[in-house]
Design an enzyme around this catalytic site. Structure first.
Site, PDB file in Angstrom:
ATOM      1  N   HIS A 178      -2.672   5.374   6.429  1.00 20.88           N
ATOM      2  CA  HIS A 178      -1.304   5.888   6.594  1.00 20.88           C
ATOM      3  C   HIS A 178      -1.281   7.363   6.169  1.00 20.88           C
ATOM      4  O   HIS A 178      -2.098   7.795   5.345  1.00 20.88           O
ATOM      5  CB  HIS A 178      -0.321   5.170   5.660  1.00 20.88           C
ATOM      6  N   CYS A 229       0.830  -1.216   0.000  1.00 21.66           N
ATOM      7  CA  CYS A 229       0.000   0.000   0.000  1.00 21.66           C
ATOM      8  C   CYS A 229       0.860   1.260   0.000  1.00 21.66           C
ATOM      9  O   CYS A 229       0.629   2.190  -0.783  1.00 21.66           O
ATOM     10  CB  CYS A 229      -0.900  -0.021   1.224  1.00 21.66           C
TER      11      CYS A 229
END
Ligand SMILES: NC(=O)C1=CN([C@@H]2O[C@H](COP(=O)(O)OP(=O)(O)OC[C@H]3O[C@@H](n4cnc5c(N)ncnc54)[C@H](O)[C@@H]3O)[C@@H](O)[C@H]2O)C=CC1
Ligand SMILES: O=C(OP(=O)(O)O)[C@H](O)COP(=O)(O)O
Length: 337
Positions: free
Chosen positions: A220, A140
């Site tokens: 994130h 990711c």
């Protein structure tokens, strides 16, 4: 129609399965799971043929009254392409299974780069996966960095990328993860593994990355500095990033101040599971000082790799080029916010 199987039906696998079903040129031939948990039950309710990933555990599905279509070997035999979305390290153990059935396989970012013929990001190196037998869709964070690097490198050239990655401690369902009340340099060594991972996509890129983990599950957040070779203004960079289909520049008027509101925004937009497939870049953060570009971006770890997996399926099957595949995937998913 491309027949696709998914081995490992957790956070990534279930999203990839749904995305495959949405594609006009793909058919989901089944998903494989190790145990009859809530995700297995839902797969069957969705009408997805469910295969036992481990033969000795097949009877547990019977005991839970969950119908099996067979064993994972049968799924691999039937599929044109397998997507392995098992936990880190298990993909490597499964490689021989795919080889035995001569079925090309995609792996996820938790696997080592040397397991595969090529690592993959649709925007950056789609063609490298053409006809490959083993391809790794990068993690990711690496996907988020690659989507940013590709247009900047093409438009200006890059002298160096410096990125600090504030990483979510675990996904919302990962109740065994942490930290609960701490801020961890993670890894404590510098550079973190992300920089070398980005170099599996851009071998000549100068990039240093630092990682931390925080008590959050939603997304994130990256703090980015890119030293550019060419002259750029903040407005030009913003326009460039707005023109990319998988980078969403968050307009200031939306008043989105973090991952919580971003997720709410995605849910309000009717996104499945509140997924954000795009890099989410704060418009007001895009700044240029001399040759240095700065910005903040949020990366939804559970979903940004999903469209990349769909594109990687077409890449290994050689049924489309990058532009065609990205457009088909985006249209089928409903990309655009
Ligand atoms: N969750 C995330 O944020 C992201 C994860 N990844 C990568 O994706 C991969 C999968 O991660 P997640 O989906 O988060 O894991 P997960 O734990 O949510 O799902 C993995 C699934 O595979 C199943 N499984 C375990 N052993 C198996 C076996 N031998 N055969 C078949 N299935 C098996 C597990 O029961 C689980 O359902 C890892 O390589 C990870 O690094 C990549 C990007 C983001
Ligand atoms: O690949 C990921 O992150 P990473 O790029 O920070 O290693 C995914 O978010 C999974 O990370 P995890 O190893 O913390 O579950």
């Amino acid at each position: 129609m491309l027949s696709v199987g998914v081995n490992g039906y957790g956070t990534i696998g279930k999203r990839v399965a749904d995305a495959v079903v949405a594609q006009p040129d793909m058919e989901l031939v089944g998903v494989a799971k190790t145990r009859p948990n809530y995700e297995a039950g839902r797969a069957v309710k969705n009408g997805y043929p469910l295969y036992a990933a481990i033969e000795e555990r097949a009877e547990k599905f019977d005991a839970a009254d969950i119908d099996l279509a067979g064993l994972v070997e049968e799924l691999v035999e039937e599929a044109d392409v397998m997507v392995d979305a098992t936990p880190s390290g298990i993909g490597a153990e499964n490689k021989s299974l795919y080889e035995e059935h001569d079925t090309p396989a995609l792996y996820q970012g938790g696997e080592d780069a040397d397991l595969v013929d090529t690592s993959f990001n649709a925007r950056a190196n789609f063609a490298d996966a053409a006809g490959a037998d083993h391809v790794r869709v990068v993690s990711c964070n690496t996907t988020g960095l690659s989507r940013l690097v590709a247009p900047l490198e093409e438009e200006y050239g890059i002298e160096k990328v410096r990125a600090t990655l504030v990483r979510r401690g675990g996904d919302p369902a990962q109740t065994d993860r942490g930290p609960i009340n701490d801020i961890l340099p993670n890894p404590r060594t510098i550079p973190s593994h992300h920089g070398p991972d980005v170099q599996t996509i851009f071998p000549d890129l100068a990039i240093d990355t630092l990682g931390l983990k925080v008590p959050a599950t939603l997304m994130h957040t990256h703090s980015i500095n890119v030293s550019l070779n060419g002259d750029a203004t903040a407005d030009e960079v913003r326009e460039l990033l707005e023109s990319q289909s998988r980078t969403f520049v968050i307009p200031e008027h939306l008043d989105i101040d973090g991952a919580g509101k971003l997720k709410e925004f995605a849910l309000d937009a009717g996104r499945p599971r509140g997924d954000l497939w795009e890099n989410c870049i704060w418009g007001e953060s895009i700044s240029v000082e001399g040759d240095d570009l700065y910005l903040f971006q949020a990366i939804h770890q559970e979903s940004d790799v999903v469209p990349e997996n769909v594109d990687a399926i077409r890449a290994v099957a050689e049924t489309a080029d990058a532009d065609e595949s990205i457009e088909t995937t985006n249209d089928a998913l409903g990309m655009g916010l």
